[in-house]
Design a protein around this motif. Sequence first.
Motif, PDB file in Angstrom:
ATOM      1  N   GLY A   1      29.456   7.759 -24.904  1.00 23.90           N
ATOM      2  CA  GLY A   1      29.607   8.910 -25.781  1.00 23.90           C
ATOM      3  C   GLY A   1      28.467   9.894 -25.599  1.00 23.90           C
ATOM      4  N   TYR A   2      28.655  11.096 -26.141  1.00 21.65           N
ATOM      5  CA  TYR A   2      27.664  12.172 -26.003  1.00 21.65           C
ATOM      6  C   TYR A   2      27.558  12.944 -27.318  1.00 21.65           C
ATOM      7  N   ARG A   3      26.385  13.544 -27.515  1.00 18.80           N
ATOM      8  CA  ARG A   3      26.219  14.580 -28.540  1.00 18.80           C
ATOM      9  C   ARG A   3      25.301  15.638 -27.956  1.00 18.80           C
ATOM     10  N   CYS A   4      25.816  16.856 -27.869  1.00 23.49           N
ATOM     11  CA  CYS A   4      25.022  17.969 -27.348  1.00 23.49           C
ATOM     12  C   CYS A   4      24.692  18.919 -28.489  1.00 23.49           C
ATOM     13  N   GLN A   5      23.413  19.281 -28.591  1.00 22.57           N
ATOM     14  CA  GLN A   5      22.951  20.291 -29.537  1.00 22.57           C
ATOM     15  C   GLN A   5      22.510  21.496 -28.729  1.00 22.57           C
ATOM     16  N   PHE A   6      23.282  22.576 -28.820  1.00 24.82           N
ATOM     17  CA  PHE A   6      23.115  23.692 -27.887  1.00 24.82           C
ATOM     18  C   PHE A   6      22.064  24.691 -28.335  1.00 24.82           C
ATOM     19  N   ASP A   7      22.171  25.166 -29.568  1.00 24.27           N
ATOM     20  CA  ASP A   7      21.257  26.219 -30.011  1.00 24.27           C
ATOM     21  C   ASP A   7      21.145  26.181 -31.524  1.00 24.27           C
TER      22      ASP A   7
ATOM     23  N   LEU B   1      28.272  32.668 -39.414  1.00 27.61           N
ATOM     24  CA  LEU B   1      27.899  31.495 -40.202  1.00 27.61           C
ATOM     25  C   LEU B   1      26.452  31.110 -39.871  1.00 27.61           C
ATOM     26  N   PRO B   2      25.703  30.558 -40.825  1.00 25.58           N
ATOM     27  CA  PRO B   2      24.306  30.199 -40.579  1.00 25.58           C
ATOM     28  C   PRO B   2      24.172  28.868 -39.852  1.00 25.58           C
ATOM     29  N   TYR B   3      24.785  28.789 -38.700  1.00 23.79           N
ATOM     30  CA  TYR B   3      24.821  27.560 -37.905  1.00 23.79           C
ATOM     31  C   TYR B   3      24.458  27.854 -36.457  1.00 23.79           C
ATOM     32  N   GLY B   4      24.048  26.794 -35.759  1.00 24.86           N
ATOM     33  CA  GLY B   4      24.040  26.767 -34.306  1.00 24.86           C
ATOM     34  C   GLY B   4      25.238  25.962 -33.840  1.00 24.86           C
ATOM     35  N   GLY B   5      25.325  25.703 -32.533  1.00 26.61           N
ATOM     36  CA  GLY B   5      26.482  25.001 -31.989  1.00 26.61           C
ATOM     37  C   GLY B   5      26.146  23.621 -31.473  1.00 26.61           C
ATOM     38  N   ALA B   6      27.058  22.682 -31.687  1.00 29.69           N
ATOM     39  CA  ALA B   6      26.930  21.324 -31.161  1.00 29.69           C
ATOM     40  C   ALA B   6      28.320  20.801 -30.828  1.00 29.69           C
ATOM     41  N   LYS B   7      28.380  19.671 -30.161  1.00 31.89           N
ATOM     42  CA  LYS B   7      29.659  19.014 -29.900  1.00 31.89           C
ATOM     43  C   LYS B   7      29.392  17.564 -29.522  1.00 31.89           C
ATOM     44  N   GLY B   8      30.346  16.701 -29.832  1.00 24.89           N
ATOM     45  CA  GLY B   8      30.226  15.298 -29.475  1.00 24.89           C
ATOM     46  C   GLY B   8      31.530  14.773 -28.929  1.00 24.89           C
ATOM     47  N   GLY B   9      31.449  13.651 -28.241  1.00 27.28           N
ATOM     48  CA  GLY B   9      32.669  13.064 -27.710  1.00 27.28           C
ATOM     49  C   GLY B   9      32.447  11.647 -27.230  1.00 27.28           C
ATOM     50  N   VAL B  10      33.538  10.889 -27.218  1.00 29.48           N
ATOM     51  CA  VAL B  10      33.537   9.526 -26.696  1.00 29.48           C
ATOM     52  C   VAL B  10      34.651   9.422 -25.665  1.00 29.48           C
ATOM     53  N   ILE B  11      34.341   8.849 -24.521  1.00 28.29           N
ATOM     54  CA  ILE B  11      35.339   8.652 -23.471  1.00 28.29           C
ATOM     55  C   ILE B  11      36.189   7.447 -23.852  1.00 28.29           C
ATOM     56  N   CYS B  12      37.428   7.694 -24.247  1.00 28.26           N
ATOM     57  CA  CYS B  12      38.324   6.599 -24.633  1.00 28.26           C
ATOM     58  C   CYS B  12      39.750   7.129 -24.675  1.00 28.26           C
ATOM     59  N   GLU B  13      40.705   6.216 -24.729  1.00 27.95           N
ATOM     60  CA  GLU B  13      42.111   6.563 -24.942  1.00 27.95           C
ATOM     61  C   GLU B  13      42.521   6.017 -26.307  1.00 27.95           C
ATOM     62  N   PRO B  14      42.497   6.864 -27.333  1.00 34.59           N
ATOM     63  CA  PRO B  14      42.760   6.373 -28.697  1.00 34.59           C
ATOM     64  C   PRO B  14      44.097   5.663 -28.850  1.00 34.59           C
ATOM     65  N   LYS B  15      45.093   6.075 -28.063  1.00 40.70           N
ATOM     66  CA  LYS B  15      46.423   5.448 -28.183  1.00 40.70           C
ATOM     67  C   LYS B  15      46.390   3.963 -27.839  1.00 40.70           C
ATOM     68  N   GLU B  16      45.381   3.556 -27.059  1.00 43.05           N
ATOM     69  CA  GLU B  16      45.285   2.148 -26.647  1.00 43.05           C
ATOM     70  C   GLU B  16      44.429   1.320 -27.596  1.00 43.05           C
ATOM     71  N   LEU B  17      43.935   1.934 -28.668  1.00 45.73           N
ATOM     72  CA  LEU B  17      43.051   1.254 -29.609  1.00 45.73           C
ATOM     73  C   LEU B  17      43.726   1.116 -30.971  1.00 45.73           C
ATOM     74  N   THR B  18      43.494  -0.014 -31.632  1.00 47.62           N
ATOM     75  CA  THR B  18      44.016  -0.196 -32.984  1.00 47.62           C
ATOM     76  C   THR B  18      43.150   0.591 -33.971  1.00 47.62           C
ATOM     77  N   ASP B  19      43.624   0.699 -35.208  1.00 42.74           N
ATOM     78  CA  ASP B  19      42.826   1.374 -36.232  1.00 42.74           C
ATOM     79  C   ASP B  19      41.482   0.677 -36.415  1.00 42.74           C
TER      80      ASP B  19
END
Length: 431
Positions: free
Chosen positions: A55-61, A98-116
Motif C-alpha cells: 500500500g501507499y500514502r502520498c502527501q503532495f502539498d 478549500l483549506p487543504y492540501g492534496g494526498a492519496k492512498g491505495g492498496v494493490i488488491c482485487e476486492p472482489k476476491e476478498l471477503t468482508d
Amino acid sequence: MADDPFENMLAQMDRAEEYADVDHGVFERLKHPERTLKVTLPVELESGEVEVFEGYRCQFDSARGPFKGGVRFHPSVSQREVEALAGWMTWKTALVDLPYGGAKGGVICEPKELTDRDLERLTRRYTEGIRRMIGPEVDVPAPDMNTNPQTMAWMMDTYSMYEGYSVPQVVTGKPLEIGGTPGRVEATGRGVSLVTERLFEYLDRELTDATVAIQGFGNVGSNAARLLDESGANVVATSDVSGAAYDPDGLDVAALGAHVDAGGLIEEYVAGDLRGSAGEGDSRWDDPDAITNAELLTLDVDVLIPAAVEGVITADNVDDLRASAIVEAANGPTTVAADKALTERDIQVVPDILANAGGVIVSYLEWVQNAQEFSWPLETVNAELERRIGTAFDETIEQYDTEGLPDLRTAAYTLALERTAKAHEYRGLFP
C-alpha cells in the motif's frame, strides 16, 4: 504518457505555466510530492492463508492546509498513480478554495476476491501502517475506488483505538451514525450533475433531452446518471467492467440502478428480462443493446462523462470521439495529447479537478461538522456544495473568457497553481 498518470499531470501543469502568474522556482517545487510512504501489509485471510499486500500514502502539498485525499483498493494501484492522484487533489482543493492540501492512498488488491472479513483486516492493517502520517489536523483520508463508508468506519476505529478515544474527524465519508454527513455518498455524482448543468447554461444549450453517455456506473457514475435523468437529460449509455448498455431512446436509469445496487452487472442487465419499471407499453424502455466500453466512448452524444479510471481518452481514440462536450467525473481520464486534439476541435472539456470536486467539498463540510461537534441537515450540505462548486465553475469560466486561454483545463490549472503558489510565497521556505 497515457500509461503514466504522473507524467500526464506534470504535462497539464507545464501547459498552464505560461499562463499562470507563478514564480518559476515555486512552480518547480509544486511538481514534487512532499513525501510518499510505502507499506507492506501481511494479512491473515479468512481462508487461513497469509497474503502480503502493498500500500501507499502520498502527501503532495500542505501549503494551504492539512492533506486531504481518498484511499482506493484496486489491482492497478501504483506509487506513480497515487502520487498523480495526490497532485490532482492538491489542484482540486485549491480550485474550489478549500483549506487543504492534496494526498492519496491505495492498496494493490482485487476486492472482489476478498471477503468482508478480509477487507476489514486489510483496512485495519493499512490504517496502522499509515497512522503516523494521518490525523485530523495532518492528513484526512476519504473513500475512493472500491472503498466506502464501512471502510472509513474501520479506519476511524483503528486510529481511535491507538489514540484511546474516538476521533471521527480523522476520516470523512463515514456512516452517519459515527459522524458522517448526509449527502456525502452521492456528493461527487451530484457535483458532476451540477457542473454539467452549468456547462449547458454557459454554452446556451438545453440540458432537457440532451443525450448523455456515462462510462462507469459505480458510485459516481450512477449518482450522476440518476440526477441528470431527474434533470431531464437523456442518459443513453453507461457501463461497468462487464460491458456497456446503449439505448438511443434512453436507459431506464432507475431500473438499472436497482439492478446494480443488488449486486448485478450491466452485462446481465442487457441480457436478462430485467427492464420495464416504467410499465408495459412504454416504448422508452426498449431492450438496450450491448456495446463495449470502447464503443461507448465514441457515441454521438451531447455530453460524454468518463467516470471510471484514468487514461481512457488517448491519442489512439480521440479522433473517433463524437461527443459535443466532455465532463470528467474520473481523475485523469484524458491524456495531454488527446486534450490538445479536443481543443483543436473546439470540444469543451470540464476538467476533473472541477467536475469531480463535489466529493471533497462535502468531505470538508463533514470535517468541519466533526470539529464543531455539530451536524447540518441534508439541505444545508447540498446548498453549500452547489454554492462552492458553482463559484469554482464561474471563476474557471471567467478565467477562460477574460484571459484568452486555450481551454477550461488550463483556466482551472492557472487558478489552482496561483493559489497554491501564493500560499508557498507567503509561508516562505523553511529553514
